[in-house]
Scaffold this active site. Structure first.
Site, PDB file in Angstrom:
ATOM      1  CG  HIS A 177      -1.834   1.241   1.268  1.00 36.62           C
ATOM      2  ND1 HIS A 177      -3.043   1.164   0.499  1.00 36.62           N
ATOM      3  CD2 HIS A 177      -1.951   2.253   2.052  1.00 36.62           C
ATOM      4  CE1 HIS A 177      -3.610   2.317   0.497  1.00 36.62           C
ATOM      5  NE2 HIS A 177      -3.220   2.991   1.387  1.00 36.62           N
TER       6      HIS A 177
ATOM      7  CG  HIS B  72      -1.472   7.123  -0.964  1.00 33.71           C
ATOM      8  ND1 HIS B  72      -2.527   6.390  -1.689  1.00 33.71           N
ATOM      9  CD2 HIS B  72      -1.878   6.740   0.532  1.00 33.71           C
ATOM     10  CE1 HIS B  72      -3.464   5.763  -0.868  1.00 33.71           C
ATOM     11  NE2 HIS B  72      -3.091   5.951   0.287  1.00 33.71           N
TER      12      HIS B  72
ATOM     13  CD  GLN C   9      -0.892  10.563   0.699  1.00 37.63           C
ATOM     14  OE1 GLN C   9      -0.501   9.842   1.645  1.00 37.63           O
ATOM     15  NE2 GLN C   9      -1.807  10.261   0.150  1.00 37.63           N
TER      16      GLN C   9
ATOM     17  CE1 TYR D 254      -5.707  10.746  -3.165  1.00 41.78           C
ATOM     18  CE2 TYR D 254      -4.925   8.442  -2.300  1.00 41.78           C
ATOM     19  CZ  TYR D 254      -5.126   9.815  -2.268  1.00 41.78           C
ATOM     20  OH  TYR D 254      -4.570  10.632  -1.070  1.00 41.78           O
TER      21      TYR D 254
ATOM     22  NE  ARG E 178     -12.451   9.013   4.624  1.00 39.73           N
ATOM     23  CZ  ARG E 178     -11.451   9.487   3.895  1.00 39.73           C
ATOM     24  NH1 ARG E 178     -11.936  10.233   3.020  1.00 39.73           N
ATOM     25  NH2 ARG E 178     -10.177   9.199   3.917  1.00 39.73           N
TER      26      ARG E 178
ATOM     27  CG  HIS F 121      -8.042   4.073   2.022  1.00 43.50           C
ATOM     28  ND1 HIS F 121      -8.089   5.025   1.107  1.00 43.50           N
ATOM     29  CD2 HIS F 121      -6.767   3.863   2.336  1.00 43.50           C
ATOM     30  CE1 HIS F 121      -6.581   5.114   0.649  1.00 43.50           C
ATOM     31  NE2 HIS F 121      -6.042   4.399   1.395  1.00 43.50           N
TER      32      HIS F 121
ATOM     33  CG  HIS G 246      -5.425   2.221   7.155  1.00 42.61           C
ATOM     34  ND1 HIS G 246      -4.072   2.436   7.271  1.00 42.61           N
ATOM     35  CD2 HIS G 246      -5.616   3.136   6.126  1.00 42.61           C
ATOM     36  CE1 HIS G 246      -3.679   3.426   6.266  1.00 42.61           C
ATOM     37  NE2 HIS G 246      -4.668   3.781   5.808  1.00 42.61           N
TER      38      HIS G 246
ATOM     39  CG  ASP H  93      -0.853   5.034   4.107  1.00 44.94           C
ATOM     40  OD1 ASP H  93      -1.236   5.703   2.965  1.00 44.94           O
ATOM     41  OD2 ASP H  93      -1.633   5.129   4.885  1.00 44.94           O
TER      42      ASP H  93
END
Length: 437
Positions: free
Chosen positions: A62, A64, A67, A127, A211, A235, A271, A322
């Site tokens: 996992h 990103h 980031q 994403y 969400r 997630h 998570h 992450d």
């Protein structure tokens, strides 16, 4: 034994067999970068790794990558303490600041650092799709290019992102994440799939979170991913506020809603920081995997997942870096166990059936992650990809720790300075830590 012809023979002083480090083990590799045979082959070595031990390359389930651009930022708190949600605003600010060139460079930096830290496979939960010009998916190609240029194996986990919260439209900071419809999303998946390098690139499916994706769309994504035999990641329950909002909107917790889908083969929940042990147990019993990201979860103040009350939970865990605030799979393994020790005030939480701890942690960092990504790596065995990490037996942190003590010493007393090189599909790359010695 594979029917493919062995082209290279690799031999280190010690090789990880799945249970122990053993001497005298040779690994046969074919021209396509796959392992053909493993054992006491008694053949001349074409690559003799003296003073080193060889392990399966670490699998980062996992990430990103973009980031990584927040490294060194967001750790000053002039307005008092922050939380995940204040960090998320800083991440949105980074998104607005990233043009295509900068995005590529940040991803390349992350992947190069992963290689230097022994990571040979990354599951890129991607994403940030679009350039500043609109819904063009231009950044999807750049992620693949950065991975190819670093030489890392990538499972591109293409993310569907639709809403800005439970029952809310997406906000300004989320516009570059969005897919206009499920139909457009699957068209993009197929476009990417057609251009992948089959040796080192695969694709999987992502529902960003409950969400950011409606429950009906999550169910549709799961059904279609399973029909196409693709892995799916999501997630779930990283933040208590997420759980509370889901309870208000749906009347149930996020992981409980996922469990209602039934067959969860190929699904990975990221998570589960605030998930109940019973929901986690039901999820893994139905075929799911849980990916924990201890360093990021600590950095963001997420919390510690309740794993001690889930029987045999080590069998279903994998690891990710992450946010890439710190890239170190050795540290992720260490803190996977240490977090549980702090939460329970006891030791040896994630032991396997034989009472071994380091072996279960290594599986989380290798073969369990490979299973979650649907890639044939994570083990040194015929038919698997020739993806390895080599460890310097003379590293100061490992001196005097050969044999049964070596893996424990690496995870609990060593670190990235011991990594000398990595191999992906038979192609070797020296670690910067090795080059600087």
């Amino acid at each position: 034994m594979s029917t493919r012809e062995t082209s290279h023979i690799v031999e280190a002083d010690f090789t990880w067999t799945g249970r122990e480090f053993a001497p005298g083990v040779q690994i046969g590799i074919d021209g396509d970068g796959a392992i053909t045979e493993v054992g006491a082959l008694r053949r001349p070595s074409t690559n003799r790794l003296s003073g080193q031990a060889i392990l399966p390359g670490f699998v980062n389930a996992h990430s990103h990558a973009f980031q990584r651009g927040l490294r060194g930022k967001g750790e000053r708190f002039f307005k008092g303490s922050g939380d995940f949600w204040s960090w998320r605003q800083a991440m949105y600010d980074l998104v607005e600041d990233l043009d295509a060139d900068r995005f590529y460079q940040v991803c390349l930096s992350a992947y190069n650092e992963m290689r230097d830290r022994g990571i040979t496979t990354v599951g890129e939960f991607h994403y940030l799709h679009h350039s500043r010009n609109g819904a063009d998916y231009a950044l999807d190609d750049l992620v693949l290019q950065a991975a190819a240029d670093s030489g890392i194996r990538i499972a591109l986990l293409e993310t569907y992102y639709r809403t800005g919260g439970f029952g809310h439209r997406a906000g300004r900071g989320q516009q570059r994440f969005l897919s206009p419809s499920l139909e457009a999303y699957w068209e993009q998946v197929e476009r990417i799939e057609a251009k992948l390098d089959g040796r080192t690139q695969t694709i999987g499916v992502v529902a960003h979170s409950l969400r950011a994706v409606t429950l009906d769309d999550v169910a549709a994504l799961v059904a279609e991913a399973q029909r196409r035999k693709m892995v799916l990641h999501v997630h779930l329950e990283e933040q208590q506020r997420e759980v509370d909002d889901c309870l208000t909107f749906y009347g149930k917790r996020p992981l409980a809603l996922m469990n209602e889908l039934g067959n969860l083969d190929g699904l990975t929940a990221i998570h589960c920081t605030h998930a109940t042990p019973s929901d986690i147990q039901q999820f893994v019993d139905a075929g799911g995997t849980v990916c924990v990201c201890p360093v990021t979860e600590a950095n963001l103040g997420d919390g510690i997942p309740s794993l001690a009350l889930v029987p045999r939970c080590h069998e279903y865990l994998c690891l990710g870096t992450d946010s890439n605030a710190r890239i170190s799979m050795v540290e992720e393994m260490r803190w996977l166990e240490y977090g549980q020790r702090l939460a329970t005030q006891s030791r040896g939480i994630l032991i396997d059936a034989d009472g071994m701890l380091s072996t279960s942690l290594l599986r989380a960092a290798t073969e369990n992650g490979a299973r979650a990504l649907g890639v044939r790596t994570g083990r040194i065995a015929p038919g698997c990809a020739a993806d390895f990490v080599t460890i310097n037996l003379d590293a100061p942190s490992l001196r005097g720790c050969e044999g049964d003590a070596l893996l424990d010493a690496l995870i609990f007393g060593g670190g990235d300075e011991a990594v000398t090189a990595t191999c992906v599909a038979g192609q070797w790359r020296t670690s910067w830590t090795s080059a600087d010695r």
